[in-house]
Scaffold this motif. Structure first.
Motif, short mmCIF file in Angstrom:
data_model
loop_
_atom_site.label_atom_id
_atom_site.label_comp_id
_atom_site.label_asym_id
_atom_site.label_seq_id
_atom_site.Cartn_x
_atom_site.Cartn_y
_atom_site.Cartn_z
N SER A 113 32.84 86.56 72.97
CA SER A 113 31.93 86.42 74.12
C SER A 113 30.53 86.91 73.76
O SER A 113 30.38 87.94 73.08
N GLY A 114 29.52 86.19 74.22
CA GLY A 114 28.13 86.53 73.91
C GLY A 114 27.54 87.56 74.86
O GLY A 114 26.51 87.30 75.50
N ILE A 115 28.17 88.72 74.94
CA ILE A 115 27.73 89.74 75.90
C ILE A 115 27.35 91.05 75.22
O ILE A 115 27.15 92.07 75.88
N ALA A 116 27.21 91.03 73.88
CA ALA A 116 26.97 92.28 73.15
C ALA A 116 25.65 92.93 73.52
O ALA A 116 25.50 94.16 73.42
N ALA A 117 24.66 92.13 73.95
CA ALA A 117 23.37 92.71 74.31
C ALA A 117 23.41 93.40 75.67
O ALA A 117 22.46 94.10 76.04
N LEU A 163 30.69 89.81 70.98
CA LEU A 163 31.76 90.81 70.97
C LEU A 163 33.09 90.08 70.80
O LEU A 163 33.31 89.03 71.42
N LYS A 164 33.98 90.65 70.00
CA LYS A 164 35.34 90.15 69.87
C LYS A 164 36.22 90.96 70.81
O LYS A 164 36.32 92.18 70.70
N LEU A 165 36.86 90.26 71.77
CA LEU A 165 37.65 90.93 72.81
C LEU A 165 39.12 90.59 72.67
O LEU A 165 39.48 89.45 72.34
N GLY A 166 39.96 91.55 72.94
CA GLY A 166 41.39 91.30 73.12
C GLY A 166 41.68 91.37 74.60
O GLY A 166 41.41 92.39 75.25
N VAL A 167 42.18 90.27 75.18
CA VAL A 167 42.35 90.20 76.63
C VAL A 167 43.81 89.91 76.96
O VAL A 167 44.38 88.91 76.50
N ASP A 168 44.41 90.79 77.74
CA ASP A 168 45.79 90.61 78.21
C ASP A 168 45.76 89.70 79.43
O ASP A 168 45.18 90.05 80.46
N ILE A 169 46.38 88.49 79.31
CA ILE A 169 46.42 87.57 80.46
C ILE A 169 47.84 87.44 81.00
O ILE A 169 48.22 86.41 81.56
N GLY A 170 48.62 88.48 80.82
CA GLY A 170 49.96 88.50 81.42
C GLY A 170 51.03 87.99 80.49
O GLY A 170 51.93 88.73 80.09
N THR A 171 50.95 86.72 80.10
CA THR A 171 51.98 86.14 79.24
C THR A 171 51.68 86.35 77.77
O THR A 171 52.57 86.15 76.93
N GLU A 172 50.45 86.72 77.44
CA GLU A 172 50.08 86.91 76.05
C GLU A 172 48.76 87.66 75.99
O GLU A 172 48.08 87.85 77.00
N GLN A 173 48.40 88.08 74.76
CA GLN A 173 47.08 88.69 74.54
C GLN A 173 46.22 87.69 73.77
O GLN A 173 46.61 87.20 72.72
N ARG A 174 45.06 87.37 74.32
CA ARG A 174 44.16 86.38 73.73
C ARG A 174 43.00 87.06 73.01
O ARG A 174 42.49 88.09 73.45
N THR A 175 42.57 86.44 71.91
CA THR A 175 41.31 86.83 71.27
C THR A 175 40.22 85.92 71.81
O THR A 175 40.32 84.69 71.73
N ILE A 176 39.17 86.52 72.38
CA ILE A 176 38.07 85.76 72.96
C ILE A 176 36.75 86.33 72.43
O ILE A 176 36.54 87.54 72.46
N LYS A 224 32.33 94.77 67.94
CA LYS A 224 31.22 93.91 67.59
C LYS A 224 31.62 92.96 66.47
O LYS A 224 32.46 93.28 65.63
N VAL A 225 31.02 91.77 66.48
CA VAL A 225 31.25 90.78 65.43
C VAL A 225 30.17 90.97 64.37
O VAL A 225 28.98 91.02 64.69
#
Length: 720
Positions: A659-663, A644-657, A636-637
């Motif tokens: 997203s407004g889905i906490a509810a 929500l603060k997400l760490g997402v593996d997109i293959g070549t790197e891990q991105r911080t994204i 949670k932010v």
């Protein structure tokens, strides 16, 4: 490999001989490989530079049908064109072979037999589409029908080239064979497979541990995603009449899959090179003191880093020491596309620039220079004609070329056309700093080339010429010359400036040679020296040109690119793209009787769905870089109930994204979930956190749902 290798084996991806190649291919594999090889040769190292045409697979007979000819005619035509195009741009292969050659067929069959006889291949039965009239199994590309998405009546069984949707034959409406026009049926067939899953432990150790620090991050990342996603057996053979026949009596009508036979083309080409030169080819593929490097684009990473190394290991060959794969190069704001005619073919560049310039080798080097300056070594890059013009006019003409020209003009004017002496007694700190910069540049360039950082290495050479320009401007020998009547000893100051500038020029010839070989040879001509001067051991030396040696009159190394030339190319590109789109639209309308088949009915849109948005063109959609990612952490932010603060593996790197889905989701519930990411969305800060991308969600009656694939697939996989 920590010690200097005994020999080098350098390969560049085999270009597919079904059409002309464009600048993206040149920038991705052939140019960086050539730069590296020219550097190795200048170092007097034992090196073999291997390439050739990939001439098997379904795309060849398909292209033959399009052109109304035979597969053999297609590969003969494009093999020679590709070979000539690359040679015109200075790509200096030791051999450019072809996979249709009998020696390659023999080599590929021996390779298959070796693995099969040792139980390294397995046989599996599967169902594939079969044309009962033509009495042959059909590859996906030999099945066409109506696209269920856009209604294109000529969609292929693997992809619709109109809307870009990835398809399977089962998805097509009214599928039929391109060979007979009949509807295909499913039929059982047996094939040989390479069980990749048995080699995951080897790959983890070799790639993810041994090469995690010396291979490019994008390469290791893509390999990790494939390995973590679980490898599956891959078919080595297929039912087709074009390719290398499977050397087994029970395999009549089957050929080796092109992904299997094509990389073996490196080995067969090496064998042919050895025959031609009287060498022994085996040490290049079996001796551990050989350094093997594959130059490829990122679409070939899996084949050269996972599949081919497994094959090599099982066959007893050496493994690649590095695979410095490049990303993609775009063109004028859009992805290069042969199907949409949004490309710059090498042949077009050669016709429009090199052949019009009476040989025009300067403009061959201009293209080499610009492509290297924007090389997609760590991320996708973009070719623009304005950028091409700026690189030529600003960097080559105004910096490199201007310095050399001024040096020669002043040498002829103020030193009688001869190399003046260096007078140590009147040298100052500026002189000494300029001389020191020569050796320092040599060291930097060497380190960068060894690390496959060609863009930065070329930049250092240009910066040396820029520094020398500034040095000459500070010394102003043309101003000092006005004082000679009253102060004759000032000739020594002129001599020192021009002596140093001439030694810089000689060093520039050595240092620029891997990048701009035609320019280096022109400099040799102007200096009246032999090609041996380009040996790398001469880089950094301060006595390459002897005092009193007479040099030729200056010649302009580069010419300016005019605005009108740029406009012509941009107009030509846009016209070609528009013409292609118009032709495809007319063809589709004609094939469907000017009334395309109605696509499959879409599911009813729920009333809770958002209102439809304005229509966009396909080109707008194509700009989106959609990739599958895996959520590896979620939290949670602070002071933000919806984020929500997400760490997402997109293959070549891990991105911080962010997203407004906490509810809608708890952080612990979504770890490991696969999602679709808009990967090329500009970063934005949310609550002080930089978000790099967006997660696609579906909404129904106020509830959110992840958009994701039905089955887990490798992170980084494209969505189209």
């Amino acid at each position: 490999m920590t010690t200097q290798p005994k020999r080098y084996l350098i390969t560049a991806a085999l270009p597919y001989a079904n059409g002309l190649k464009h600048i993206g291919h040149l920038a991705g594999a052939y140019l960086p490989a050539d730069i590296y090889v020219r550097y190795l040769r200048a170092q007097k190292r034992d090196v073999a530079f291997i390439c050739g045409s990939d001439e098997h697979g379904t795309a060849i007979p398909i292209q033959a049908m399009k052109e109304g000819t035979t597969p053999r005619a297609i590969i003969d035509k494009y093999h020679h064109l590709i070979k000539e195009n690359l040679a015109d741009l200075g790509i200096s292969f030791d051999i450019y072979h072809r996979t249709s050659d009998p020696l390659h067929h023999e080599t590929a069959q021996e390779f298959f037999t070796y693995l099969n006889s040792r139980g390294q291949l397995i046989v599996q039965e599967s169902e594939q589409y079969y044309d009962e009239e033509a009495k042959t199994f059909l590859a996906d590309r030999f099945i066409v029908g109506t696209c269920p998405v856009c209604g294109n009546p000529r969609a292929y069984g693997d992809q619709c080239e109109n809307c870009g949707t990835t398809l399977s034959p089962e998805m097509l409406i009214h599928p039929h064979s391109t060979l007979s026009g009949s509807q295909p049926v499913k039929k059982k067939t047996s094939h040989w497979y390479l069980p990749l899953d048995k080699h995951e432990d080897f790959l983890r150790e070799w790639i993810l541990k041994e090469h995690k620090d010396d291979w490019r991050t994008s390469v290791v990342g893509q390999c990790k995603s494939w390995i973590d996603g679980g490898l599956q057996p891959r078919a080595v053979t297929r039912d087709l009449d074009w390719g290398v026949p499977v050397p087994l009596p029970e395999a009549a009508g089957k050929v080796l899959y092109v992904w299997f036979d094509a990389p073996i083309g490196y080995i067969s080409a090496t064998r042919q090179w050895a025959i031609d030169t009287g060498k022994d080819w085996k040490p290049y593929w079996y001796d551990q003191e050989t350094k093997l490097v594959h130059f490829i684009g990122k679409d070939n990473i899996v084949f050269h880093c996972i599949i081919f190394p497994i094959m090599l290991k099982l066959h007893g060959n050496i493994l690649p020491d590095n695979v410095p794969a490049n990303e993609f190069m775009n063109l004028e704001g859009d992805k290069m596309s042969t199907s949409r005619n949004w490309k710059l073919d090498l042949q077009d560049y050669i016709d429009d620039f090199i052949k019009k310039e009476n040989g025009g080798t300067q403009l061959a080097d201009t293209l080499r220079f610009y492509l290297t300056s924007i090389a997609p070594e760590t991320k996708d890059s973009e070719f623009t004609w304005k950028g091409f013009q700026f690189a030529n006019n600003s960097e080559l003409v105004n910096k490199f070329g201007n310095f050399v020209n001024r040096t020669f003009v002043l040498m002829h004017k103020l030193s009688h056309g001869k190399v003046p002496p260096l007078h140590a007694a009147v040298m100052d700190d500026t002189d000494r700093e300029m001389l020191a910069a020569i050796g320092a540049t040599k060291t930097k360039v060497e380190e960068l080339l060894e690390a496959y950082r060609f863009r930065d290495a070329q930049f250092e050479v240009i910066m040396l010429s820029d520094l020398a320009n500034k040095y000459m401007q500070k010394k102003e020998p043309w101003i000092v010359a006005r004082t000679l009547e009253t102060t004759p000893d000032n000739q020594q100051l002129i001599d020192n400036c021009l002596h140093i500038c001439l030694q810089v020029t000689a060093n520039l010839a050595v240092l620029i040679n891997p990048f701009l070989p035609f320019t280096a040879k022109k400099l040799l001509h102007m200096m009246k020296v032999v090609e041996k001067m380009l040996d790398w051991e001469n880089a950094g030396k301060l006595n390459l040109l002897s005092v009193g040696y007479s040099l030729r009159a200056p010649e302009l190394l580069f010419r300016k690119i005019e605005d009108e030339e740029v406009k012509v190319q941009i107009d030509k590109l846009q016209a070609a793209g528009a013409a292609k789109a118009a032709a495809e639209t007319a063809a589709k309308a004609g094939e469907a009787g000017a009334k395309p088949e109605k696509p499959a009915e879409k599911a009813a849109v729920p009333k809770s769905a958002s209102e439809p948005k304005p229509t966009i063109v396909y080109e707008d959609f194509a700009k989106l870089d959609l990739r599958v990612g895996t959520i590896v952490y979620a939290e949670k932010v602070e002071k933000a109930d919806k984020l929500l603060k997400l760490g997402v593996d997109i293959g070549t790197e891990q991105r911080t994204i962010v997203s407004g889905i906490a509810a809608h989701f708890k952080p612990e519930e979504i770890i490991g979930r696969q999602v679709v990411v808009v990967a090329n969305l500009a970063p934005r800060k949310m609550r002080g956190i930089e978000s790099n991308g967006m997660i696609l969600m579906a909404e129904d009656a106020g509830r959110l749902f992840f958009v994701n694939p039905d089955d887990n697939i490798a992170p980084g996989s494209g969505v189209s």
